[in-house]
Motif scaffolding. Structure first.
Motif, PDB file in Angstrom:
ATOM      1  N   ALA A   1       0.837  -1.202   0.000  1.00  0.00           N
ATOM      2  CA  ALA A   1       0.000   0.000   0.000  1.00  0.00           C
ATOM      3  C   ALA A   1       0.872   1.252   0.000  1.00  0.00           C
ATOM      4  CB  ALA A   1      -0.917   0.003   1.206  1.00  0.00           C
ATOM      5  N   ARG A   2       0.435   2.241  -0.755  1.00  0.00           N
ATOM      6  CA  ARG A   2       1.109   3.532  -0.781  1.00  0.00           C
ATOM      7  C   ARG A   2       0.050   4.623  -0.700  1.00  0.00           C
ATOM      8  NH1 ARG A   2       4.169   0.667  -4.725  1.00  0.00           N
ATOM      9  NH2 ARG A   2       6.323   0.332  -4.050  1.00  0.00           N
ATOM     10  N   TYR A   3       0.447   5.750  -0.097  1.00  0.00           N
ATOM     11  CA  TYR A   3      -0.488   6.843   0.124  1.00  0.00           C
ATOM     12  C   TYR A   3       0.121   8.180  -0.263  1.00  0.00           C
ATOM     13  CZ  TYR A   3      -2.707   3.217   2.889  1.00  0.00           C
ATOM     14  OH  TYR A   3      -3.293   2.033   3.279  1.00  0.00           O
ATOM     15  N   GLY A   4      -0.757   9.095  -0.657  1.00  0.00           N
ATOM     16  CA  GLY A   4      -0.317  10.452  -0.898  1.00  0.00           C
ATOM     17  C   GLY A   4       0.022  11.126   0.423  1.00  0.00           C
ATOM     18  N   ASP A   5       0.869  12.139   0.354  1.00  0.00           N
ATOM     19  CA  ASP A   5       1.315  12.815   1.574  1.00  0.00           C
ATOM     20  C   ASP A   5       0.132  13.392   2.369  1.00  0.00           C
ATOM     21  OD1 ASP A   5       4.349  14.194   0.070  1.00  0.00           O
ATOM     22  OD2 ASP A   5       3.913  12.229   0.958  1.00  0.00           O
ATOM     23  N   SER A   6      -0.891  13.835   1.669  1.00  0.00           N
ATOM     24  CA  SER A   6      -1.994  14.512   2.341  1.00  0.00           C
ATOM     25  C   SER A   6      -2.862  13.566   3.168  1.00  0.00           C
ATOM     26  CB  SER A   6      -2.870  15.231   1.320  1.00  0.00           C
ATOM     27  OG  SER A   6      -3.492  14.305   0.457  1.00  0.00           O
ATOM     28  N   VAL A   7      -2.771  12.253   2.902  1.00  0.00           N
ATOM     29  CA  VAL A   7      -3.630  11.304   3.618  1.00  0.00           C
ATOM     30  C   VAL A   7      -2.832  10.271   4.402  1.00  0.00           C
ATOM     31  CG1 VAL A   7      -5.379  11.592   1.838  1.00  0.00           C
ATOM     32  CG2 VAL A   7      -3.856   9.615   1.741  1.00  0.00           C
ATOM     33  N   GLN A   8      -1.525  10.289   4.264  1.00  0.00           N
ATOM     34  CA  GLN A   8      -0.671   9.335   4.962  1.00  0.00           C
ATOM     35  C   GLN A   8      -0.959   9.342   6.460  1.00  0.00           C
ATOM     36  OE1 GLN A   8       2.033   7.331   3.511  1.00  0.00           O
ATOM     37  NE2 GLN A   8       1.839   6.363   5.512  1.00  0.00           N
ATOM     38  N   GLY A   9      -1.174   8.151   7.020  1.00  0.00           N
ATOM     39  CA  GLY A   9      -1.442   8.042   8.443  1.00  0.00           C
ATOM     40  C   GLY A   9      -2.900   8.200   8.831  1.00  0.00           C
ATOM     41  N   ARG A  10      -3.731   8.633   7.889  1.00  0.00           N
ATOM     42  CA  ARG A  10      -5.163   8.841   8.184  1.00  0.00           C
ATOM     43  C   ARG A  10      -6.064   7.907   7.379  1.00  0.00           C
ATOM     44  NH1 ARG A  10      -7.502  13.495   6.838  1.00  0.00           N
ATOM     45  NH2 ARG A  10      -6.084  13.951   5.114  1.00  0.00           N
ATOM     46  N   PHE A  11      -5.637   7.555   6.190  1.00  0.00           N
ATOM     47  CA  PHE A  11      -6.448   6.707   5.302  1.00  0.00           C
ATOM     48  C   PHE A  11      -5.801   5.331   5.177  1.00  0.00           C
ATOM     49  CE2 PHE A  11      -8.527  10.208   2.462  1.00  0.00           C
ATOM     50  CZ  PHE A  11      -8.926  10.888   3.608  1.00  0.00           C
ATOM     51  N   THR A  12      -6.653   4.316   4.982  1.00  0.00           N
ATOM     52  CA  THR A  12      -6.166   2.949   4.793  1.00  0.00           C
ATOM     53  C   THR A  12      -6.928   2.288   3.659  1.00  0.00           C
ATOM     54  OG1 THR A  12      -5.703   2.758   7.171  1.00  0.00           O
ATOM     55  CG2 THR A  12      -5.762   0.722   5.878  1.00  0.00           C
ATOM     56  N   VAL A  13      -6.199   1.752   2.695  1.00  0.00           N
ATOM     57  CA  VAL A  13      -6.808   1.041   1.575  1.00  0.00           C
ATOM     58  C   VAL A  13      -6.686  -0.461   1.833  1.00  0.00           C
ATOM     59  CG1 VAL A  13      -4.656   1.150   0.216  1.00  0.00           C
ATOM     60  CG2 VAL A  13      -6.857   0.763  -0.937  1.00  0.00           C
ATOM     61  N   SER A  14      -7.742  -1.196   1.497  1.00  0.00           N
ATOM     62  CA  SER A  14      -7.724  -2.648   1.674  1.00  0.00           C
ATOM     63  C   SER A  14      -8.659  -3.283   0.647  1.00  0.00           C
ATOM     64  CB  SER A  14      -8.133  -3.027   3.100  1.00  0.00           C
ATOM     65  OG  SER A  14      -9.448  -2.592   3.377  1.00  0.00           O
ATOM     66  N   ARG A  15      -8.690  -4.604   0.623  1.00  0.00           N
ATOM     67  CA  ARG A  15      -9.499  -5.351  -0.335  1.00  0.00           C
ATOM     68  C   ARG A  15      -9.983  -6.640   0.301  1.00  0.00           C
ATOM     69  NH1 ARG A  15      -5.474  -8.934  -3.935  1.00  0.00           N
ATOM     70  NH2 ARG A  15      -7.181 -10.378  -3.523  1.00  0.00           N
ATOM     71  N   ASP A  16     -10.986  -7.227  -0.316  1.00  0.00           N
ATOM     72  CA  ASP A  16     -11.390  -8.549   0.154  1.00  0.00           C
ATOM     73  C   ASP A  16     -10.584  -9.605  -0.597  1.00  0.00           C
ATOM     74  OD1 ASP A  16     -14.516  -9.169  -1.694  1.00  0.00           O
ATOM     75  OD2 ASP A  16     -12.535  -8.551  -2.378  1.00  0.00           O
ATOM     76  N   ARG A  17     -10.683 -10.834  -0.121  1.00  0.00           N
ATOM     77  CA  ARG A  17      -9.851 -11.900  -0.689  1.00  0.00           C
ATOM     78  C   ARG A  17     -10.192 -12.162  -2.155  1.00  0.00           C
ATOM     79  NH1 ARG A  17      -6.830 -16.273   1.110  1.00  0.00           N
ATOM     80  NH2 ARG A  17      -7.116 -15.632   3.276  1.00  0.00           N
ATOM     81  N   ALA A  18     -11.459 -12.066  -2.491  1.00  0.00           N
ATOM     82  CA  ALA A  18     -11.908 -12.365  -3.853  1.00  0.00           C
ATOM     83  C   ALA A  18     -11.662 -11.223  -4.827  1.00  0.00           C
ATOM     84  CB  ALA A  18     -13.393 -12.724  -3.842  1.00  0.00           C
ATOM     85  N   LEU A  19     -11.172 -10.109  -4.312  1.00  0.00           N
ATOM     86  CA  LEU A  19     -10.918  -8.922  -5.140  1.00  0.00           C
ATOM     87  C   LEU A  19     -12.210  -8.421  -5.787  1.00  0.00           C
ATOM     88  CD1 LEU A  19      -7.635  -8.749  -7.238  1.00  0.00           C
ATOM     89  CD2 LEU A  19      -9.309  -6.934  -7.075  1.00  0.00           C
TER      90      LEU A  19
END
Length: 115
Positions: free
Chosen positions: A57-75
């Motif tokens: 996972a990578r984040y833009g500087d403006s959201v780093q530490g506040r936002f989290t991206v994830s997915r389910d197993r089946a995509l």
């Protein structure tokens, strides 16, 4: 074709949290990365979060530490957990998939951060 449908956008107070979901119609397209973009009023669409197929996972500087991206197993679902929201987080949030068959986009969901 692949269809992406975002949901979860809302009006929220500063400091609040919100969860966005992107429903993916099919994933057998050679997915390379799952991405969230944001287009704030008067600004260009910027990528704020990315999740590679290998789970990096990578984040833009403006959201780093506040936002989290994830997915389910089946995509079939991509998520964006947003916390400590600020007025400058206001905008339309778009789900994007980059694949060997090209780029696919959702229609976007509006997030407004205001008191």
């Amino acid at each position: 074709q692949v269809q992406l449908v975002e949901s979860g956008g809302d009006l929220v107070q500063p400091g609040g949290s919100l969860n966005l979901t992107c429903a993916v119609s099919r994933s057998d397209i050679g997915v390379q990365s799952l991405n969230w973009y944001r287009q704030s009023p008067g600004k260009e669409r910027d990528r704020i979060a990315a999740l590679t197929i290998n789970g990096i996972a990578r984040y833009g500087d403006s959201v780093q530490g506040r936002f989290t991206v994830s997915r389910d197993r089946a995509l079939r679902r991509v998520y964006l957990r947003m916390t400590s929201l600020k007025p400058e987080d206001t905008g339309v949030y778009y789900c994007n998939i980059k694949s060997v068959r090209g780029d696919f986009w959702g229609q976007g969901t509006q997030v407004t951060v205001s008191s």
